[in-house]
Design a protein around this motif. Structure first.
Motif, PDB file in Angstrom:
ATOM      1  N   TYR A 130      -8.428  46.812 -11.095  1.00  0.00           N
ATOM      2  CA  TYR A 130      -7.998  47.744 -12.138  1.00  0.00           C
ATOM      3  C   TYR A 130      -7.326  48.970 -11.529  1.00  0.00           C
ATOM      4  O   TYR A 130      -6.268  49.417 -11.981  1.00  0.00           O
ATOM      5  N   LEU A 131      -7.941  49.533 -10.508  1.00  0.00           N
ATOM      6  CA  LEU A 131      -7.384  50.727  -9.871  1.00  0.00           C
ATOM      7  C   LEU A 131      -6.027  50.444  -9.238  1.00  0.00           C
ATOM      8  O   LEU A 131      -5.099  51.256  -9.337  1.00  0.00           O
ATOM      9  N   VAL A 132      -5.894  49.308  -8.582  1.00  0.00           N
ATOM     10  CA  VAL A 132      -4.613  48.946  -7.971  1.00  0.00           C
ATOM     11  C   VAL A 132      -3.526  48.856  -9.037  1.00  0.00           C
ATOM     12  O   VAL A 132      -2.427  49.413  -8.892  1.00  0.00           O
ATOM     13  N   ASN A 133      -3.835  48.169 -10.134  1.00  0.00           N
ATOM     14  CA  ASN A 133      -2.837  48.022 -11.200  1.00  0.00           C
ATOM     15  C   ASN A 133      -2.507  49.350 -11.863  1.00  0.00           C
ATOM     16  O   ASN A 133      -1.346  49.641 -12.152  1.00  0.00           O
ATOM     17  N   SER A 134      -3.518  50.182 -12.093  1.00  0.00           N
ATOM     18  CA  SER A 134      -3.313  51.444 -12.798  1.00  0.00           C
ATOM     19  C   SER A 134      -2.552  52.461 -11.955  1.00  0.00           C
ATOM     20  O   SER A 134      -1.690  53.184 -12.457  1.00  0.00           O
ATOM     21  N   LEU A 135      -2.881  52.533 -10.674  1.00  0.00           N
ATOM     22  CA  LEU A 135      -2.291  53.559  -9.817  1.00  0.00           C
ATOM     23  C   LEU A 135      -0.967  53.141  -9.178  1.00  0.00           C
ATOM     24  O   LEU A 135      -0.241  53.991  -8.667  1.00  0.00           O
ATOM     25  N   ALA A 136      -0.655  51.851  -9.213  1.00  0.00           N
ATOM     26  CA  ALA A 136       0.582  51.376  -8.576  1.00  0.00           C
ATOM     27  C   ALA A 136       1.834  52.090  -9.084  1.00  0.00           C
ATOM     28  O   ALA A 136       2.741  52.375  -8.288  1.00  0.00           O
ATOM     29  N   PRO A 137       1.942  52.406 -10.391  1.00  0.00           N
ATOM     30  CA  PRO A 137       3.159  53.090 -10.848  1.00  0.00           C
ATOM     31  C   PRO A 137       3.360  54.491 -10.261  1.00  0.00           C
ATOM     32  O   PRO A 137       4.480  54.991 -10.244  1.00  0.00           O
ATOM     33  N   VAL A 138       2.284  55.132  -9.787  1.00  0.00           N
ATOM     34  CA  VAL A 138       2.415  56.503  -9.283  1.00  0.00           C
ATOM     35  C   VAL A 138       2.095  56.634  -7.797  1.00  0.00           C
ATOM     36  O   VAL A 138       2.276  57.702  -7.220  1.00  0.00           O
ATOM     37  N   VAL A 139       1.601  55.580  -7.177  1.00  0.00           N
ATOM     38  CA  VAL A 139       1.299  55.596  -5.739  1.00  0.00           C
ATOM     39  C   VAL A 139       2.174  54.542  -5.072  1.00  0.00           C
ATOM     40  O   VAL A 139       1.943  53.337  -5.229  1.00  0.00           O
ATOM     41  N   ASP A 140       3.169  54.990  -4.336  1.00  0.00           N
ATOM     42  CA  ASP A 140       4.193  54.076  -3.818  1.00  0.00           C
ATOM     43  C   ASP A 140       3.631  52.952  -2.964  1.00  0.00           C
ATOM     44  O   ASP A 140       4.050  51.797  -3.078  1.00  0.00           O
ATOM     45  N   TRP A 141       2.667  53.272  -2.077  1.00  0.00           N
ATOM     46  CA  TRP A 141       2.199  52.229  -1.160  1.00  0.00           C
ATOM     47  C   TRP A 141       1.368  51.158  -1.853  1.00  0.00           C
ATOM     48  O   TRP A 141       1.146  50.083  -1.305  1.00  0.00           O
ATOM     49  N   LEU A 142       0.941  51.435  -3.102  1.00  0.00           N
ATOM     50  CA  LEU A 142       0.166  50.436  -3.845  1.00  0.00           C
ATOM     51  C   LEU A 142       1.057  49.449  -4.609  1.00  0.00           C
ATOM     52  O   LEU A 142       0.575  48.390  -5.027  1.00  0.00           O
ATOM     53  N   PRO A 154       3.401  47.205  -3.909  1.00  0.00           N
ATOM     54  CA  PRO A 154       3.445  45.785  -3.516  1.00  0.00           C
ATOM     55  C   PRO A 154       2.124  45.053  -3.762  1.00  0.00           C
ATOM     56  O   PRO A 154       2.108  43.824  -3.916  1.00  0.00           O
ATOM     57  N   TRP A 155       1.013  45.820  -3.800  1.00  0.00           N
ATOM     58  CA  TRP A 155      -0.290  45.192  -3.945  1.00  0.00           C
ATOM     59  C   TRP A 155      -0.636  44.860  -5.395  1.00  0.00           C
ATOM     60  O   TRP A 155      -1.619  44.155  -5.655  1.00  0.00           O
ATOM     61  N   ARG A 156       0.156  45.372  -6.335  1.00  0.00           N
ATOM     62  CA  ARG A 156      -0.189  45.143  -7.742  1.00  0.00           C
ATOM     63  C   ARG A 156      -0.134  43.658  -8.102  1.00  0.00           C
ATOM     64  O   ARG A 156      -0.784  43.220  -9.054  1.00  0.00           O
ATOM     65  N   PHE A 157       0.646  42.894  -7.318  1.00  0.00           N
ATOM     66  CA  PHE A 157       0.748  41.461  -7.609  1.00  0.00           C
ATOM     67  C   PHE A 157      -0.530  40.702  -7.257  1.00  0.00           C
ATOM     68  O   PHE A 157      -0.673  39.525  -7.612  1.00  0.00           O
ATOM     69  N   LEU A 158      -1.456  41.359  -6.563  1.00  0.00           N
ATOM     70  CA  LEU A 158      -2.753  40.743  -6.289  1.00  0.00           C
ATOM     71  C   LEU A 158      -3.771  41.031  -7.383  1.00  0.00           C
ATOM     72  O   LEU A 158      -4.862  40.473  -7.378  1.00  0.00           O
ATOM     73  N   SER A 159      -3.415  41.899  -8.327  1.00  0.00           N
ATOM     74  CA  SER A 159      -4.351  42.300  -9.375  1.00  0.00           C
ATOM     75  C   SER A 159      -4.167  41.457 -10.631  1.00  0.00           C
ATOM     76  O   SER A 159      -3.076  41.431 -11.220  1.00  0.00           O
ATOM     77  N   PRO A 160      -5.212  40.791 -11.100  1.00  0.00           N
ATOM     78  CA  PRO A 160      -5.105  40.058 -12.363  1.00  0.00           C
ATOM     79  C   PRO A 160      -4.727  40.961 -13.531  1.00  0.00           C
ATOM     80  O   PRO A 160      -4.114  40.498 -14.496  1.00  0.00           O
ATOM     81  N   PHE A 161      -5.085  42.247 -13.456  1.00  0.00           N
ATOM     82  CA  PHE A 161      -4.745  43.173 -14.540  1.00  0.00           C
ATOM     83  C   PHE A 161      -3.232  43.308 -14.699  1.00  0.00           C
ATOM     84  O   PHE A 161      -2.741  43.494 -15.815  1.00  0.00           O
ATOM     85  N   PHE A 162      -2.502  43.230 -13.598  1.00  0.00           N
ATOM     86  CA  PHE A 162      -1.045  43.326 -13.684  1.00  0.00           C
ATOM     87  C   PHE A 162      -0.488  42.199 -14.548  1.00  0.00           C
ATOM     88  O   PHE A 162       0.385  42.419 -15.401  1.00  0.00           O
ATOM     89  N   VAL A 171      -3.723  61.315 -13.157  1.00  0.00           N
ATOM     90  CA  VAL A 171      -4.892  61.289 -14.050  1.00  0.00           C
ATOM     91  C   VAL A 171      -4.662  60.304 -15.183  1.00  0.00           C
ATOM     92  O   VAL A 171      -5.532  59.501 -15.527  1.00  0.00           O
ATOM     93  N   ALA A 172      -3.471  60.344 -15.765  1.00  0.00           N
ATOM     94  CA  ALA A 172      -3.159  59.418 -16.849  1.00  0.00           C
ATOM     95  C   ALA A 172      -3.192  57.973 -16.364  1.00  0.00           C
ATOM     96  O   ALA A 172      -3.690  57.075 -17.064  1.00  0.00           O
ATOM     97  N   ALA A 173      -2.693  57.750 -15.142  1.00  0.00           N
ATOM     98  CA  ALA A 173      -2.655  56.391 -14.601  1.00  0.00           C
ATOM     99  C   ALA A 173      -4.053  55.814 -14.423  1.00  0.00           C
ATOM    100  O   ALA A 173      -4.251  54.599 -14.553  1.00  0.00           O
ATOM    101  N   LEU A 174      -5.026  56.667 -14.110  1.00  0.00           N
ATOM    102  CA  LEU A 174      -6.395  56.182 -13.955  1.00  0.00           C
ATOM    103  C   LEU A 174      -6.911  55.522 -15.222  1.00  0.00           C
ATOM    104  O   LEU A 174      -7.794  54.661 -15.179  1.00  0.00           O
ATOM    105  N   PHE A 175      -6.370  55.949 -16.367  1.00  0.00           N
ATOM    106  CA  PHE A 175      -6.759  55.357 -17.649  1.00  0.00           C
ATOM    107  C   PHE A 175      -5.769  54.293 -18.104  1.00  0.00           C
ATOM    108  O   PHE A 175      -5.810  53.847 -19.248  1.00  0.00           O
ATOM    109  N   GLY A 176      -4.885  53.907 -17.193  1.00  0.00           N
ATOM    110  CA  GLY A 176      -3.910  52.878 -17.526  1.00  0.00           C
ATOM    111  C   GLY A 176      -2.786  53.359 -18.404  1.00  0.00           C
ATOM    112  O   GLY A 176      -2.132  52.563 -19.085  1.00  0.00           O
ATOM    113  N   VAL A 177      -2.541  54.671 -18.408  1.00  0.00           N
ATOM    114  CA  VAL A 177      -1.555  55.259 -19.299  1.00  0.00           C
ATOM    115  C   VAL A 177      -0.284  55.584 -18.523  1.00  0.00           C
ATOM    116  O   VAL A 177      -0.336  56.208 -17.467  1.00  0.00           O
TER     117      VAL A 177
END
Length: 262
Positions: free
Chosen positions: A199-211, A213-221, A54-60
């Protein structure tokens, strides 16, 4: 006619630019002023630990009671990027496709300047629209030193630049989609969908393992997702964002040359 289009568009958008900047400054000052009341609240950190998704959804992530954690949770990981994107994507979708639909792009395209220069000036206007919002927010955060909110100046500047580059990249994408489709709605819809997914990829990557590697495709990262408020904006990450903006601007220039202006 080197800057006529740029100055005209900034003049037409000055009220929204000033309004968003002042509104964000007031919000930022409120966030800063409230920090002393929450900095020793262990319940905030417990919430992050017990509700990671839940916290990750808000980028926390991490401690909410640290200066950087507090600012990320309340502003830099979510609200400030949203406001910047509202300005840049909104303008990017309207400056070519929107004006073409309204019938106001024709007189501009008829001016004795190339379409490439018109689009470049509109790109510059789009970039400048976001500057007051990000800069005033940063100045208000610097005032946080008087409220026990101590953030490094270098990381703060780097994060501010990262968010500006993020907005510019997505604004350029909106310009490109608008010029390619001739539809303001399509530009807004497609760019908003891409931004939301990124945004979702970048926010959830820290808590969702399969995401992860994909965070590098997100400008938010590259703008806010790699601890920029603690360590600053790496030059390589800034270069990635600049490269994205350049690619999207190039697409907009090519598409605008082919656009059948009404």
């Amino acid at each position: 006619m080197w800057t006529e289009v740029l100055r005209l568009d900034l003049l037409l958008r000055r009220r929204s630019m000033i309004g968003f900047a002042l509104g964000m400054a007031v919000y930022a000052f409120a966030v800063v002023a409230l920090y002393p009341a929450f900095k020793n609240d262990s319940g905030l950190d417990a919430f992050t630990a017990n509700s990671e998704t839940v916290a990750a959804l808000f980028g926390v992530s991490g401690s909410l009671t640290s200066p950087s954690g507090w600012l990320n949770a309340n502003m830099y990981s979510n609200f400030l990027p949203l406001i910047v994107l509202l300005l840049t994507v909104g303008y990017g979708a309207a400056c070519l496709a929107g004006q073409d639909e309204d019938g106001t792009l024709g007189p501009v395209a008829a001016l004795p300047i190339s379409r490439r220069r018109i689009a470049t000036q509109k790109f510059a206007a789009m970039a400048l629209l976001a500057v007051p919002v990000a800069v005033l927010t940063g100045l208000c955060v610097l005032a946080g030193r008087g409220f026990e909110l101590d953030v490094g100046v270098g990381p703060l500047i780097g994060t501010t630049v990262g968010i500006l580059l993020l907005g510019i990249a997505f604004g350029a994408l909106a310009m490109a989609v608008g010029a390619a489709t001739g539809s303001r709605g399509a530009a807004l819809g497609i760019t908003t969908a891409v931004a939301a997914a990124a945004y979702l990829v970048n926010s959830l990557a820290p808590v969702v393992d399969w995401l992860k590697p994909w965070r590098f495709l997100s400008p938010f990262f590259y703008a806010i997702g790699d601890g920029q408020l603690d360590a600053g904006l790496p030059p390589a990450w800034a270069a990635v964002l600049v490269g994205m903006a350049a690619v999207f601007l190039g697409g907009a220039l090519v598409a605008f040359e082919r656009l059948d202006v009404h």
